[in-house]
Structure formats: structure tokens, C-alpha cells
Design a protein around this motif. Structure first.
Motif, PDB file in Angstrom:
ATOM      1  N   GLN A 110       0.848  -1.209   0.000  1.00  0.00           N
ATOM      2  CA  GLN A 110       0.000   0.000   0.000  1.00  0.00           C
ATOM      3  C   GLN A 110       0.877   1.250   0.000  1.00  0.00           C
ATOM      4  N   ASN A 111       1.978   1.209   0.764  1.00  0.00           N
ATOM      5  CA  ASN A 111       2.895   2.361   0.783  1.00  0.00           C
ATOM      6  C   ASN A 111       3.515   2.560  -0.597  1.00  0.00           C
TER       7      ASN A 111
ATOM      8  N   HIS B 231       2.182   1.836  -3.404  1.00  0.00           N
ATOM      9  CA  HIS B 231       1.155   2.439  -4.264  1.00  0.00           C
ATOM     10  C   HIS B 231       1.237   3.966  -4.167  1.00  0.00           C
ATOM     11  N   VAL B 232       1.294   4.463  -2.927  1.00  0.00           N
ATOM     12  CA  VAL B 232       1.325   5.917  -2.739  1.00  0.00           C
ATOM     13  C   VAL B 232       2.610   6.498  -3.343  1.00  0.00           C
TER      14      VAL B 232
ATOM     15  N   LYS C 210       2.386   6.406  -7.128  1.00  0.00           N
ATOM     16  CA  LYS C 210       1.310   7.286  -7.598  1.00  0.00           C
ATOM     17  C   LYS C 210       1.826   8.738  -7.659  1.00  0.00           C
TER      18      LYS C 210
ATOM     19  N   HIS D  31      -4.555   2.717 -10.132  1.00  0.00           N
ATOM     20  CA  HIS D  31      -5.669   2.236  -9.299  1.00  0.00           C
ATOM     21  C   HIS D  31      -6.351   1.011  -9.889  1.00  0.00           C
TER      22      HIS D  31
ATOM     23  N   GLN E 209     -12.222   6.155  -0.740  1.00  0.00           N
ATOM     24  CA  GLN E 209     -10.808   5.776  -0.622  1.00  0.00           C
ATOM     25  C   GLN E 209     -10.654   4.564   0.301  1.00  0.00           C
TER      26      GLN E 209
ATOM     27  N   ARG F  97     -11.354   1.531  -1.588  1.00  0.00           N
ATOM     28  CA  ARG F  97     -10.260   1.181  -2.510  1.00  0.00           C
ATOM     29  C   ARG F  97      -9.119   0.493  -1.764  1.00  0.00           C
ATOM     30  N   ILE F  98      -8.821   1.022  -0.583  1.00  0.00           N
ATOM     31  CA  ILE F  98      -7.728   0.427   0.204  1.00  0.00           C
ATOM     32  C   ILE F  98      -8.085  -1.016   0.573  1.00  0.00           C
TER      33      ILE F  98
ATOM     34  N   ARG G  70      -7.774  -3.267  -2.405  1.00  0.00           N
ATOM     35  CA  ARG G  70      -6.381  -3.600  -2.727  1.00  0.00           C
ATOM     36  C   ARG G  70      -5.880  -4.717  -1.815  1.00  0.00           C
TER      37      ARG G  70
HETATM   38  C1  G6P Z   1      -2.489   3.435   0.660  1.00  0.00           C
HETATM   39  C2  G6P Z   1      -1.859   4.203   1.774  1.00  0.00           C
HETATM   40  C3  G6P Z   1      -2.807   5.248   2.317  1.00  0.00           C
HETATM   41  C4  G6P Z   1      -3.323   6.135   1.198  1.00  0.00           C
HETATM   42  C5  G6P Z   1      -3.941   5.309   0.107  1.00  0.00           C
HETATM   43  C6  G6P Z   1      -4.348   6.136  -1.096  1.00  0.00           C
HETATM   44  O1  G6P Z   1      -3.459   2.597   1.150  1.00  0.00           O
HETATM   45  O2  G6P Z   1      -1.442   3.305   2.786  1.00  0.00           O
HETATM   46  O3  G6P Z   1      -2.126   6.030   3.257  1.00  0.00           O
HETATM   47  O4  G6P Z   1      -4.261   7.054   1.693  1.00  0.00           O
HETATM   48  O5  G6P Z   1      -3.041   4.316  -0.334  1.00  0.00           O
HETATM   49  O6  G6P Z   1      -5.242   5.374  -1.854  1.00  0.00           O
HETATM   50  P1  G6P Z   1      -5.825   5.865  -3.225  1.00  0.00           P
HETATM   51  O7  G6P Z   1      -6.717   4.760  -3.670  1.00  0.00           O
HETATM   52  O8  G6P Z   1      -6.552   7.143  -2.963  1.00  0.00           O
HETATM   53  O9  G6P Z   1      -4.638   6.078  -4.136  1.00  0.00           O
END
Ligand code: G6P
Ligand code: 1S3
Length: 604
Positions: free
Chosen positions: A279-280, A282-283, A286, A487, A565, A568-569, A572
Motif C-alpha cells: 500500500q505504501n 502504491h502511494v 502514484k 488504481h 478511498q 479502494r484500500i 487492494r
Molecule cells: C495506501 C496508503 C494510504 C493512502 C492510500 C491512497 O493505502 O497506505 O495512506 O491514503 O493508499 O489510496 P488511493 O486509492 O486514494 O490512491
């Protein structure tokens, strides 16, 4: 009579593929990612055979220079002593298996004799074929010689299984059977030649499938040699397999044999021990895509990056086979739906494929460079301001915040203003990033559905006609990092025997769209019920018309953009959890079954 399945006998597995040490497409991924798992079971009794292309092999092949005393080493020596170019060494990938690579040119004029024999013994006509087929036939012959010698030398004390991938590896297989060479053979087709051609050129391909006459179609598309090698390999192998049920249906019609087994494709999956690491990432990635988007769009207009979603598709340029047409049609509908609903979200869709281009569009490069300059100028101002503010605060007695403008030099103010001025333009952001050699179907379709990046459009399109690599100045990301930063991956293929692209999303924890006509989509529907809930969306292209399927896809995308959001998390996390199913340590068992069956079927 000697039994080939005596329990005391050692077993040796040999996999043969055109893409060993030679990356062309998906078969390379199958073979390479599977190696660690194969080595785990077979250890040093696992060898791969491939063609030798010095430039390609240079980066991934390390020769064995000493006599290693093995049966493989001896056969290599024998072939070399007859003037054949046979390279023997290790493939420098995880698992480091032994490989034998054949320099096809070393066959010399003997290739003509080989082609004559193919006609004489098997009615495979290779007259007037393209050069690739000549190379494939040369490779097949060298593989045949190698296996024949190996079996003569070792079949008494070793059970040999040879697994051929695709017709490009198997032109020697019919001879091996005719000559009763003591090896058990498995042939896997990763697509059918005729399926590939017909799906692209015949509308309503699947409906017509049972009625095609393979020979007539092969003649029509001028692929008789390829189709016949494929057909004979399928019919004459001890065990015939393919990668999905979808392709199995084609095999029956075009190759005249129902596959014995389906061998689904996997990956070598390395999961992070810390659950949130992906998840980190991804950020992190992104943010890098944000930078591209700012450079590309913000000189014309801006939008809220916090409310922007990145979708992408990627694959070879087979416009309708890969579903690029239906994707664009659905995006146009999504755009309309989002505007009707007054949504303030933006979707940026990246269409990634490979087409001939002259260069990256200079305007696209220029705006990217200007954005970098704005960023550098801001950094310089930030530093100057910080330093001077600190000095002032330490020295001064006034506890109120001073006017910050006084801390920035005139030079930097002017420079920032000038850069911003030259950055702004009245033109629309281009929807294609490169200067294409010719306008193609993608460009035409984007114009037709009017996804031309107007400011009011909620869906923007970036057509990038080159595969993503870390040296690319627009993104500076490799493909895996790019996927992580997005995404949603969108792959509603019409013809796709397996399809690695959705799986590459799943293992990175990115939700994905696939279709029931792709091997992967078909497989996922067979093994799990709540796939949609877990972030794998399957478009029904089997029974729906183009229009219906486009509407279904548009609705899937519309639902996705309305997720919060938090949703979405969660999604994922769910999709990443599926990854393990596709690890080769689980899927290798399908291969084990094929190899065992081949050994059983191979009669003494
Ligand atoms: C991950 C991070 C979160 C962040 C998220 C954004 O899950 O751990 O800190 O807020 O991504 O997700 P998004 O779907 O908005 O890109
Ligand atoms: C084939 O490669 P393609 O992209 O030409 O084999 C791949 C590996 O089995 C498979 O994923 C893909 O669908 C086939 O089409």
C-alpha cells in the motif's frame, strides 16, 4: 523388455522453448518465473533448451567452460565436434538452471535437407516461408539431434521427459516420435496460430469456431507450415496441453486433439512480510504518476490530484484482440456518466502498447521539462526563504511572523513567473505522447469517441505507444512500479489464451478488469465465486454483443470511481490476498501431473 519406468531410474526433465534466454513475449514469463519452482523439485535434473542469439544471451547466459562429466556435457561436446554451434552454461536468473543454446546458422546448407525431410516424412511444406520459420525449423532440428543423442546415451539409466512449448520449439517432435526416440514428450500450445489470425480478422469468431476448416484457413493466411507443425506436435506428443479451457476449444478444431490437461500460468510471487508495504508503494509510485500528469495536463488546465484515479491497459498492439476498442468505448460512456452525475473526480486512462514512432512528441517532453524547472525553482525559493527566516527569527525580537516576500530575491520571483508563463498554453493536452510513424486505429478510435482531453471531460486519455521502462523520461518508472502507482488495470480481451497483465496487477495488489474470453478470467471464474468483491472484474464477452459488453464495462468503471478511498484500500488488500493462488509453488503441480502422465504413456 526393459521398462522405462523402473523405480530405480533417475528422471531428467528438459523444457524446450524459443524464449529461453530470448525474451519475445509471454512464454518467456512462463518459463523464467517457473524456474525457481522447477529447480526446487528437479534440482540439477532440470535443463532448458533454446536458440542462441549472442547479443540477447550476453546478458543472461554464463558458459560452463570445463568438462562437467554429465551426460548433457558429453552430448554438447559430440555436437560441437561435428561443427555445430552448441552453447552450454547457466541461465543467470533465480534458480540458475543449466541451459543448452543452439546457434541455428551452424546447420549451414543442411537446412535444405531438413526442410525436404519435413515434407517427405510429415507433409510439412516450408516452401517460400518467412525467415522466422526457417530459423524455427533449424532450431527444431538441432533440438532433435541433441535429444536423439542424449536418449541413445542415457535412456537405459535415465527417464527423460521433454516438454516443448509452442510450435516454435517443436518442429523436431514428429521425427522423434517416428524414430521412436526414447523420450516422453509433452507439447503445450500457448495459443493457436489460426485462432490468433481468425479472431482478429473474422467477426463473430467464437460462434463460427466449430465450422472452420483448418487447412483452408491456414492456406488463406499463408501459415500452412506453422499450423501444420503445431497440429502434428499436438497430435503426436504423448501428452498435449494448453494454458486455458478457452484455448482448449480452439485446439479441438484447429489441431484435431482435445488437450489432455490444462496448465494454468503462474508467477514467482514474493510477498512483503509487512502487510502494508504494498500500500505504501502504491502511494510512492502514484506520486510519480502525479508528476507526469501535472506536466502533461496542468499547462492547459488543472484538476484535483487527490480526486484523480489512474487506470491503464497494456499489451501488444492487437487492437480488438486485446480489447482496446471496447475499453475506449466504455471510457467514453464513463465520461458521459460522470458528467451527468456532476462528479468532481477525474480518471486518467493510460493506453500502453508498442507502435512504430519517430520520437516522443517534443511538446510533451518540453512541458515535462518546464514542470521540472518550476519544481526546482520552488525548491530554491523554499531553501532561501527557510534560511533567511531562520536567521531573522534567531536574531530578531519581533515575535510576529514577518512579511515572507522580503526573503525571496527578485531574481527567483522573476524566474518563477517567467517559467509559469511559458508553461501555460491554450492548447488541449495531447492524447498521444509520441510522434507516430502512421496514424493508427487507436488514434482514430480516440477521436471517434471524442476522448480528446477537453477540460470538461472527466475521463482523460494518454496513449503511450511504447512499453514502460525505467529509462523512459516521461515516467522514470519500470513497468512494475507503474502498475503499483495505478488504481485499476483494464484488460477486457477478445482473444487471450491466458493473459498475464491482470495477474501482474493482482500480485501487486491492484484491482483489475479481465474478460471471460481470456484464460485468466475463465480460470478465476472457475476457482472462486466472489472474485468481483475481491477486486477482479470479469466482463462477459462470451455471450454479450460489443455494445452490451461495453455498457457492462462502463458500469464496472462507474462503480469503481464511486468507491470511497477506504473501499479502494480494502479492495487492494483483498486482491493482493489472492496472489498466492498463482504462485508457481502451487501451480507447478499441474506440470508435475503432465510429466508423470507422459512417462506413463511412453511405452518401452
Ligand atoms: C495506501 C496508503 C494510504 C493512502 C492510500 C491512497 O493505502 O497506505 O495512506 O491514503 O493508499 O489510496 P488511493 O486509492 O486514494 O490512491
Ligand atoms: C501467449 O502469448 P501472447 O501474448 O501471444 O502466451 C502467453 C503465456 O502463456 C499467454 O499469457 C498469452 O495469452 C498468449 O498470447
Amino acid at each position: 523388455m526393459e521398462s522405462l519406468l523402473s523405480p530405480s531410474k533417475r528422471k531428467l526433465l528438459i523444457e524446450v522453448a524459443w524464449e529461453v534466454c530470448n525474451q519475445v513475449g509471454g512464454i518467456y514469463t512462463v518459463i523464467r518465473s517457473k524456474v525457481p519452482s522447477m529447480v526446487e523439485k528437479w534440482d540439477t535434473d532440470y535443463i532448458l533448451l533454446g536458440p542462441y542469439f549472442p547479443q540477447r544471451a550476453a546478458v543472461e547466459f554464463e558458459p560452463i567452460t570445463h568438462d562437467d562429466g554429465t551426460e548433457i556435457g558429453r552430448v554438447v561436446m559430440n555436437m560441437r565436434s561435428r561443427g555445430l554451434d552448441v552453447q552450454y552454461g547457466h541461465w543467470l536468473i533465480t534458480g540458475k538452471p543449466r541451459v543448452v543454446l543452439f546457434g541455428i546458422a551452424s546447420l549451414g546448407p543442411a537446412i535444405e535437407q531438413v526442410k525436404y525431410q519435413l515434407w517427405e516424412r510429415h507433409q510439412i511444406s516450408t516452401l517460400g516461408v518467412e525467415d522466422l520459420v526457417n530459423q524455427v525449423v533449424g532450431f527444431g532440428e538441432l533440438v532433435r539431434i541433441f535429444l536423439t543423442e542424449l536418449a541413445a546415451e542415457s535412456a537405459k539409466h535415465v527417464d527423460i521427459v521433454v516438454h516443448f512449448h509452442e510450435w516454435m520449439a517443436s518442429s523436431g517432435l514428429p521425427d522423434l516420435r517416428k524414430d521412436n526416440v526414447k523420450v516422453a514428450t509433452v507439447f503445450t500450445t500457448h495459443a493457436t496460430m489460426l485462432g490468433r489470425y481468425l479472431a482478429q480478422n473474422e467477426s463473430g469468431f467464437y460462434g463460427k469456431l466449430p465450422f472452420f476448416d483448418w487447412k483452408r484457413e491456414a492456406k488463406h493466411y499463408n501459415i500452412e507450415a506453422q499450423a501444420t507443425i503445431e497440429r502434428l506436435s499436438a497430435q503426436q506428443s504423448h501428452v498435449f496441453t494448453t494454458v486455458s479451457d478457452v484455448t482448449a476449444r480452439e485446439c479441438e478444431v484447429f489441431l484435431g486433439r482435445v488437450p489432455d490437461l490444462i496448465l494454468p500460468n503462474g508467477l514467482n510471487i514474493v510477498r512483503f512480510t509487512a502487510v502494508h508495504e504494498f500500500q505504501n508503494l502504491h502511494v510512492k509510485f502514484k506520486e510519480r504518476i502525479h508528476e507526469f500528469v501535472m506536466g502533461h495536463f496542468f499547462q492547459s488546465y488543472s484538476f484535483d490530484l487527490e480526486k484523480t484515479l489512474y487506470f491503464f491497459t497494456s499489451g501488444r498492439f492487437e487492437f480488438s484482440n486485446k480489447g482496446y476498442d471496447i475499453t475506449l468505448e466504455a471510457l467514453a460512456r464513463l465520461n458521459w456518466k460522470m458528467r451527468e452525475a456532476n462528479m468532481d473526480m477525474t480518471v486518467v486512462m493510460f493506453m500502453i502498447t508498442k507502435q512504430p514512432f519517430r520520437s516522443i512528441n517534443p511538446d510533451v517532453l518540453h512541458s515535462r521539462a518546464l514542470l521540472d524547472e518550476i519544481q526546482e525553482t520552488c525548491k530554491a525559493i523554499e531553501n532561501q526563504l527557510g534560511d533567511k527566516l531562520f536567521l531573522n527569527a534567531a536574531a530578531g525580537e519581533d515575535i510576529n511572523l514577518p512579511d515572507l516576500n522580503q526573503f525571496v530575491d527578485e531574481y527567483w520571483r522573476l524566474r518563477l513567473r517567467r517559467t509559469i508563463q511559458s508553461f501555460k498554453t491554450k492548447q488541449l493536452p495531447p492524447f498521444v505522447t509520441h510522434d507516430l510513424v502512421e496514424e493508427d486505429d487507436m488514434v482514430r478510435f480516440i477521436r471517434q469517441v471524442q476522448l480528446v482531453n477537453n477540460a470538461h471531460d472527466r475521463v482523460k486519455v494518454v496513449y503511450h505507444p511504447d512499453f514502460i521502462s525505467s529509462t523512459n523520461p516521461l515516467f522514470g518508472l519500470d513497468y512494475g512500479q507503474f502498475v503499483r502507482g495505478c488504481h485499476l488495470g483494464v484488460f477486457p480481451s477478445y482473444y487471450e489464451p491466458w493473459g498475464y497483465t491482470p495477474l501482474e496487477c493482482v500480485v501487486r495488489g491492484i484491482p483489475t478488469v479481465t474478460s471471460d474470453l481470456s484464460g485468466f478470467g475463465d480460470f478465476i471464474m472457475q476457482i472462486m465465486r466472489d472474485y468481483e468483491n475481491r477486486g477482479i472484474y470479469v466482463v462477459n464477452r462470451k455471450t454479450q454483443s460489443f455494445n452490451e459488453a461495453a455498457e457492462q464495462l462502463a458500469n464496472i468503471l462507474f462503480r469503481f470511481v464511486r468507491l470511497s478511498q477506504r473501499d479502494r484500500i480494502t479492495q487492494r488488500n483483498r486482491v493482493e490476498n489472492i496472489a498466492e493462488v498463482f504462485d508457481w509453488t502451487n501451480l507447478r503441480s499441474y506440470y508435475d501431473t503432465a510429466h508423470d502422465l507422459a512417462l506413463k504413456r511412453r511405452k518401452p
